[in-house]
Design an enzyme around this catalytic site. Structure first.
Site, PDB file in Angstrom:
ATOM      1  N   THR A  53       0.831  -1.209   0.000  1.00 32.41           N
ATOM      2  CA  THR A  53       0.000   0.000   0.000  1.00 32.41           C
ATOM      3  C   THR A  53       0.865   1.259   0.000  1.00 32.41           C
ATOM      4  O   THR A  53       1.874   1.329   0.689  1.00 32.41           O
ATOM      5  CB  THR A  53      -0.894   0.004   1.249  1.00 32.41           C
ATOM      6  OG1 THR A  53      -1.702  -1.172   1.216  1.00 32.41           O
ATOM      7  CG2 THR A  53      -1.776   1.225   1.312  1.00 32.41           C
ATOM      8  N   GLY A  58       2.915  -2.746   8.130  1.00 34.24           N
ATOM      9  CA  GLY A  58       3.128  -3.230   9.486  1.00 34.24           C
ATOM     10  C   GLY A  58       4.559  -3.697   9.692  1.00 34.24           C
ATOM     11  O   GLY A  58       5.213  -4.177   8.760  1.00 34.24           O
ATOM     12  N   GLU A  69      -8.105  -6.279   3.324  1.00 31.36           N
ATOM     13  CA  GLU A  69      -8.395  -7.407   2.420  1.00 31.36           C
ATOM     14  C   GLU A  69      -9.641  -7.143   1.588  1.00 31.36           C
ATOM     15  O   GLU A  69     -10.474  -8.033   1.375  1.00 31.36           O
ATOM     16  CB  GLU A  69      -8.572  -8.713   3.223  1.00 31.36           C
ATOM     17  CG  GLU A  69      -7.349  -9.141   3.989  1.00 31.36           C
ATOM     18  CD  GLU A  69      -6.160  -9.420   3.071  1.00 31.36           C
ATOM     19  OE1 GLU A  69      -6.377  -9.857   1.931  1.00 31.36           O
ATOM     20  OE2 GLU A  69      -5.020  -9.179   3.511  1.00 31.36           O
TER      21      GLU A  69
END
Lengths: 666, 666
Positions: free
Chosen positions: B126, B165, B409
């Site tokens: 992302t 993350g 998701e």
């Protein structure tokens, strides 16, 4: 448009508040609150409060033109900063309670010092074990004739006062609601002023256990506290005496001319304020969401710039009705306050005829506006996608802070009964041809119950035989549909309660729908009245008209089962109902074109948004990065020390635990 | 019951994890997390991670019987502690990506050290400007033939990798998704391993700008980070080569035997895991709410003990269906994994026939379970009243942490199209008498589209002429109703898309309802299959049967417009629809009697609840007070210093600003 929707006074106060805020960014800037611990936030709020008090008391020349901060400007400052300080409850609850329930002597003793912040007070009603059911509050106040005192006592753990704002660290005094006992007789629940902290050093007084109740979802700048009183004595004088007096020898008397309905009027006012405030808060949410989804682009035709997210139907469908409802909520609240003022004038003349409906309406509007506001802001967050989840969206701390509006001043689910019981009682009376006060609600019920068939069906069911386009083009037909839907649901419940003996507990589920349908009618009615104050040729009318239709259609289509189940003569056809859904989408698309100017007209300043995504200048990503670099883990001076510690203590031992020789080639 | 609903393996792993947690409360106790700043929380998580890694690698004898912590027990430990550490993504995404897309040499270089935590990795896909539309990702990887390297570049601010993350403070390596360019040709989006921090001192490597993206609504123990790469060079070797290779002289080749549908299978698995996990999380929410509303008493008959809040209809109406759906969610997920396993076996044998439906079903179940889980927990919080708003309820940090399940998701609103497009395509094919794969979904569509009228209506519309009681007593009739409702909505949309040319964008609003109706059928179908694995005389059956009915009725009555609009021959009467609503309430009341044992059977330990309100022993108020006393503002040693500072600096100046002599008499 901003003057129409916000009102002149609101805008003036906001502008003065902004002058104060912008003059001293060191004190009032809120950009860093997202990094603060709870203790740091409280300190930030206390610094601001200290400064505001200085400005209030010394009239510093900070506002050039006017040189004076009023209480209203103070409120506007905190409304823009969007949080609460430990001094708030002394203003919002302690002072008003003494004003309403204290004698002149008591006002001199407690009110004047409170107004000058020489004492700080709170309102201690809720206990750990009792919130909704205040009649079961356990704290006692027993008259001790020997010493002419009351002894205040918390007999159990569950009787500990809890949630009391401004109590945790700030208050010197508490207005304690306690069960009054005189000569062994239980008199009832009354307010008593109890000093709790030393005026010399602020330490808790003997018998007082007091502290902060700890972190909450939101509202963390407020020191909601707990208070346990172990047989604490106060002078008899401290019982607020407007509604009750206890004489030196223990004779209890109450003034004869007090109408208990006056307290209803206070509750109406508090709920009206919640409804109006939720409109302002939803304005913040939709401003962020509309601006961001206009700037954010994703997918689109090959070779073309990507499409603004707000151009997608599913995004419009979630945001545009909320934009319409923001206008409806603020618009209707002007009308609601006008109604309220009228009822206060009547009460002052000894007439209470408006009060019942005002109470029922205020409960319903409080439910509707807090549900719509809280979950509206949640929708705004969700529609911002992943970035909505960042604190820098401005939507998260915000959601957390407004959440309790659904619970305070009557939990929304419990409050529905207040509205519904008025509605079914009125419907029953009308059906029995008893006298009812004439007002918007009873007029609606009378008209659509149409018990003596005074109105021919074609005049009543104004949608009959009409195309969906024709139905929606006429606002009065939409209001009729909202009316009939509400009356039909009220009627069904009235039959169950009055003719089939259904209990109120068993009626509590359908009560929610009944109260909602009534409120949705009232929202549209009041909003249309506010629009109708504009000259008929006003350029604002066409878009407001569209926002009205979107609001009404959102209500009518949210559960079409309510339309399908209308009684046969009034029924909408399947084609009409499907058509209303299509019209809803059609008007959403039309309003989308004006969405950005519409949120700009709401006039929410960047200081209140405190959001990368919602910035007026659209520099979303630049601001987002700037804020991220300021995260304590990154910040120069602090971040490197934290990271080094984490690395040395926790990360390096992992990386090197089997020797790092393998890693060197990576 | 706990073995039936949770499964034996789950319970065993949970018990081992609890042994680890309870053996070292200094490391694993979570009671104080509600007071921690973000930095403190991350440190707490790192301390735990360090200890867990020690236990994993050294096989310390902490678990008496078995002496070994497996990866599954590790997951169970974090599931009980209910949060995430900066090492998580190396396990959950970095390692699996290399396993799936790396060659043997690459596995030796990256996978083995990652498994031993000699390197820590993240998955950088992302970007600030692109989440959903990954095809428009801006980061580039250009082949530099001269040096046999790739040059990785972030050309714009919006191309900064964002949300990644384990990146903010932990990772040494990033698996970067970049647009691959070779000899001027754009090849597509591929993963490349990029070292980002020094293996010697963890400082960012040349050309690397990396940091943490700052605080979020939840997930604050995770160091979601940003990454900007300024022409960073890596060896050609670092492009993960299973699906693409670039030769020394820049020839691009892809293996022939790769079926792109395999990546669908991975997505199905990830979504199935979200659905199952949401069931576990909702279990936590309903455990707290059911226990607290059984202990909390409010109002009631005069002279009697007050009534437990859960005895009120409006409370039951909000909580009991969620309890039923918790069982349905966990129950159906067992069936879903069984289906998934079957499809993986087929895929391994080269057959892909099950995959399309599995994909459609997984999208729908992810939407349903994350919406139901997130807003279910919100309902649990609201039903706890004021105390639900305290962090000590256990429901707030928790809500914040699970919120992104609706967004990750595939955002739920976008994901609906994945399901709906399969449904309308299948309906169209069936209508055109084309061949479709047989599965639960196409069977349902074929049966109720009944195009050649093969089944006589009375066999199809099994509710015709039946009383509501009879309809609800037969689970297969409820499944038929759920089927017809879904098929009817699918049919309407199919006509609009295939015959009226409605665009997919205009179909996005009705798509939500279509996907929901299909998922609700699948949930009930799978849940009933799981129940039917029990022997027919099992004592568990009667209550599971009731939970099934409550779930089905909750679906059928949530918008009765969907029932009213069924086509005429299949129509339910108004009496039947009203009757379904009454049956719903009736079964809720029956289930209420077993609510407490039902949540106990879910087996959520106090360590995971981390809640005063939900304690197994019911000592709500004692624990609540104990936690409050531990608030930093109150805590002995720290609290007095903070309070003194606040008093001296901010409160005393107010109290004494006009002299305090007046106050002394108060």
């Amino acid at each position: 448009m901003d003057y129409f929707i916000n009102g002149e006074q609101y805008i003036e106060e906001k502008n003065k508040a902004l002058e104060v805020i912008r003059a001293e960014p060191k004190v009032f800037d809120q950009r860093n609150i997202y990094f603060m611990s709870r203790t740091e936030k409280i300190e930030h709020a206390l610094i601001q409060e200290k400064r505001v008090q200085e400005l209030l008391s010394t009239n510093l020349h900070i506002i050039a033109r006017d040189k004076k901060i009023t209480q209203e400007v103070l409120q506007s400052i905190y409304s823009i900063m969007d949080w609460h300080t430990p001094f708030e409850i002394t203003r919002l609850m302690f002072i008003p309670t003494i004003e309403q329930q204290g004698t002149e002597q008591q006002k001199e003793a407690f009110l004047n010092p409170a107004k000058e912040y020489k004492i700080i007070g709170c309102y201690a009603q809720t206990e750990m074990g009792h919130g909704s059911n205040i009649r079961s509050i356990e704290t006692t106040a027993t008259f001790i004739e020997e010493t002419d005192e009351f002894e205040i006592n918390s007999p159990t753990l569950s009787s500990t006062k809890w949630w009391v704002g401004s109590l945790g660290i700030a208050s010197t005094h508490a207005c304690v609601m306690a069960q009054l006992y005189v000569k062994g007789n239980h008199i009832g629940l009354f307010p008593i002023i109890v000093p709790i902290r030393s005026m010399l050093d602020h330490s808790p007084l003997a018998g007082v256990t007091v502290g902060d109740i700890g972190p909450k979802l939101g509202y963390n700048t407020m020191d909601n506290g707990f208070l346990s009183l172990n047989k604490v004595r106060v002078p008899r004088f401290n019982l607020l005496q407007k509604y009750i007096t206890v004489s030196r020898d223990g004779v209890v008397s109450r003034p004869a001319n007090i109408n208990p309905r006056i307290t209803y009027s206070t509750m109406v006012f508090v709920r009206a304020n919640i409804a109006a405030n939720m409109g302002r808060q939803l304005a913040k949410g939709v401003t962020i969401a509309v601006r961001y989804t206009s700037v954010r682009r994703q997918f689109g035709e090959l070779g073309q710039p990507e499409t603004p997210v707000l151009d997608y139907s599913i995004v419009q469908y979630r945001i545009i009705p909320l934009l319409a409802k923001t206008y409806a909520m603020i618009g209707m609240s002007h009308e609601f306050f006008a109604q309220y003022k009228k009822s206060v004038n009547q009460i002052n003349n000894g007439k209470f005829t408006m009060l019942k409906e005002m109470h029922a309406v205020s409960c319903g509007l409080k439910i509707w506006s807090s549900n719509t506001g809280v979950y509206g802001v949640d929708t705004c967050r969700h529609v911002c996608g992943g970035h909505g989840f960042s604190m820098f969206s401005g939507l998260n701390e915000f959601f957390n802070n407004i959440y309790p509006n659904m619970i305070v001043e009557g939990d929304n689910y419990m409050l529905a009964k207040q509205t519904t019981s008025y509605l079914v009682k009125s419907a029953h009376d009308i059906n029995q041809r008893k006298h009812v006060e004439l007002n918007d609600t009873t007029n609606m019920i009378s008209r659509f119950m149409n018990i003596d068939n005074q109105v021919p069906p074609q005049q009543l069911f104004t949608w009959s035989g009409k195309s969906p386009q024709d139905i929606v083009s006429d606002n009065s037909v939409l209001l009729d549909l909202l009316s009939l839907r509400a009356v039909s649901m009220i009627h069904n419940l009235t039959v169950k309660i009055y003719h089939k003996g259904q209990s109120w507990d068993d009626s509590s589920v359908p009560s929610q729908g009944v109260a909602a349908a009534h409120s949705e009618y009232i929202v549209c009615l009041y909003f249309s009245r506010h629009i109708n104050k504009l000259p008929s040729d006003s350029q604002l009318r066409p878009i407001l008209d569209i926002l009205f239709k979107i609001t009404a259609l959102s209500f009518l289509t949210r559960n079409t089962g309510e339309l399908y189940s209308l009684r046969d003569e009034a029924a909408l056809t399947r084609l009409q109902i499907n058509g209303l859904e299509s019209e809803f989408i059609k008007y959403i698309k039309i309003a989308r074109e004006q969405a950005v100017p519409l949120v700009d007209a709401l006039g929410v300043p960047d200081e209140k948004l405190n959001s990368s995504l919602g910035r007026y200048d659209g520099n979303v990503y630049e601001d987002y990065m700037e804020r991220a670099l300021n995260e304590p883990l990154n910040r120069q001076g602090t971040g490197d020390k934290i990271r080094e510690k984490f690395y040395e203590k926790y990360i390096k031992p992992s990386l090197h635990h089997n020797g790092s020789q393998n890693s060197s080639k990576l």
